[in-house]
Design a protein around this motif. Structure first.
Motif, PDB file in Angstrom:
ATOM      1  N   ALA A  13      28.276  16.105  36.740  1.00  8.02           N
ATOM      2  CA  ALA A  13      28.364  14.655  36.935  1.00  8.02           C
ATOM      3  C   ALA A  13      28.108  14.286  38.385  1.00  8.02           C
ATOM      4  O   ALA A  13      28.631  14.920  39.304  1.00  8.02           O
TER       5      ALA A  13
ATOM      6  N   HIS B   7      24.490  14.264  34.792  1.00  2.00           N
ATOM      7  CA  HIS B   7      25.109  13.134  34.103  1.00  2.00           C
ATOM      8  C   HIS B   7      25.451  12.115  35.179  1.00  2.00           C
ATOM      9  O   HIS B   7      26.279  12.376  36.047  1.00  2.00           O
TER      10      HIS B   7
ATOM     11  N   LYS C 297      35.496  14.879  36.674  1.00  4.13           N
ATOM     12  CA  LYS C 297      34.152  15.271  36.241  1.00  4.13           C
ATOM     13  C   LYS C 297      33.158  15.287  37.402  1.00  4.13           C
ATOM     14  O   LYS C 297      32.226  16.084  37.417  1.00  4.13           O
ATOM     15  N   ILE C 298      33.331  14.385  38.347  1.00  2.00           N
ATOM     16  CA  ILE C 298      32.334  14.194  39.410  1.00  2.00           C
ATOM     17  C   ILE C 298      32.366  15.351  40.405  1.00  2.00           C
ATOM     18  O   ILE C 298      33.387  15.642  41.007  1.00  2.00           O
TER      19      ILE C 298
ATOM     20  N   ILE D 122      27.005   8.851  36.780  1.00  2.00           N
ATOM     21  CA  ILE D 122      28.145   7.942  36.631  1.00  2.00           C
ATOM     22  C   ILE D 122      28.019   6.886  37.719  1.00  2.00           C
ATOM     23  O   ILE D 122      27.981   7.219  38.906  1.00  2.00           O
TER      24      ILE D 122
ATOM     25  N   MET E  54      37.166   9.979  34.948  1.00  2.00           N
ATOM     26  CA  MET E  54      35.934  10.304  35.669  1.00  2.00           C
ATOM     27  C   MET E  54      36.162  11.154  36.915  1.00  2.00           C
ATOM     28  O   MET E  54      35.298  11.943  37.283  1.00  2.00           O
TER      29      MET E  54
END
Length: 187
Positions: free
Chosen positions: A8, A33, A50-51, A35, A47
């Protein structure tokens, strides 16, 4: 990150005034991915873990302590520009995050512009452009130096053309500058 899941990347937005260009976003989506900041702020708890990267495009999003503290798995900040003056490298490195940039991304365009500026200077294109827009009477103080017509037949550019007379040249309206004929030698 689960097996087969793309890493991400946080970006400000896609498109619009300050977002990542849509073509670039399409390329990034093949490998990451994406965001957006709006998605991140709307669901920070989900979130934030994930980043792993932030893609900085045109100095956005702004990287500050608050953002770095909210991203525990952040590994790299990828800056799309040449310089990193807009980033606080000491603060970022204190979080164990690496910063990348593209130091040679504009080397060819910079060389092109440098050559163009040298040629423009050697051929006095700036003066020619000014003459084209302001008219020769601005420089020579004559009330009407050229004919008030669409073509320059039988007009004399005096010192600029060393007395040569243009005959039979018709310039299409707004498509070709009369000065391009002088500077580029087109007849």
């Amino acid at each position: 990150m689960a097996e087969g899941e793309l890493p991400a990347v946080l970006i400000l937005d896609i498109g619009g005034t300050h977002g990542v260009l849509e073509d670039l976003a399409a390329l990034l989506k093949k490998h990451f991915h994406l965001i957006t900041m709006k998605e991140f702020l709307g669901n920070k708890e989900e979130m934030r873990k994930k980043i792993q990267s932030i893609f900085v495009f045109e100095c956005r999003p702004t990287i500050d302590c608050e953002l770095l503290e909210s991203l525990p798995n952040l590994k790299v900040i990828a800056n799309s520009g040449v310089g990193v003056d807009h980033l606080d490298l000491k603060m970022i490195s204190s979080f164990g995050v690496k910063v990348t940039n593209t130091p040679h991304a504009v080397a060819d365009p910079t060389a092109d512009i440098g050559m163009a500026l040298m040629l423009a200077s050697a051929r006095r294109l700036v003066e020619g452009s000014i003459l084209n827009f302001l008219g020769p009477s601005y420089f020579f103080g004559t009330p009407c130096f050229c004919c008030e017509r669409d073509d320059l037949s039988e007009s004399i550019f005096g010192m600029l053309l060393q007395g040569k007379i243009f005959r039979g040249l018709n310039f299409p309206e707004a498509s070709t500058s009369p000065m391009s004929y002088f500077f580029l030698g087109q007849q």
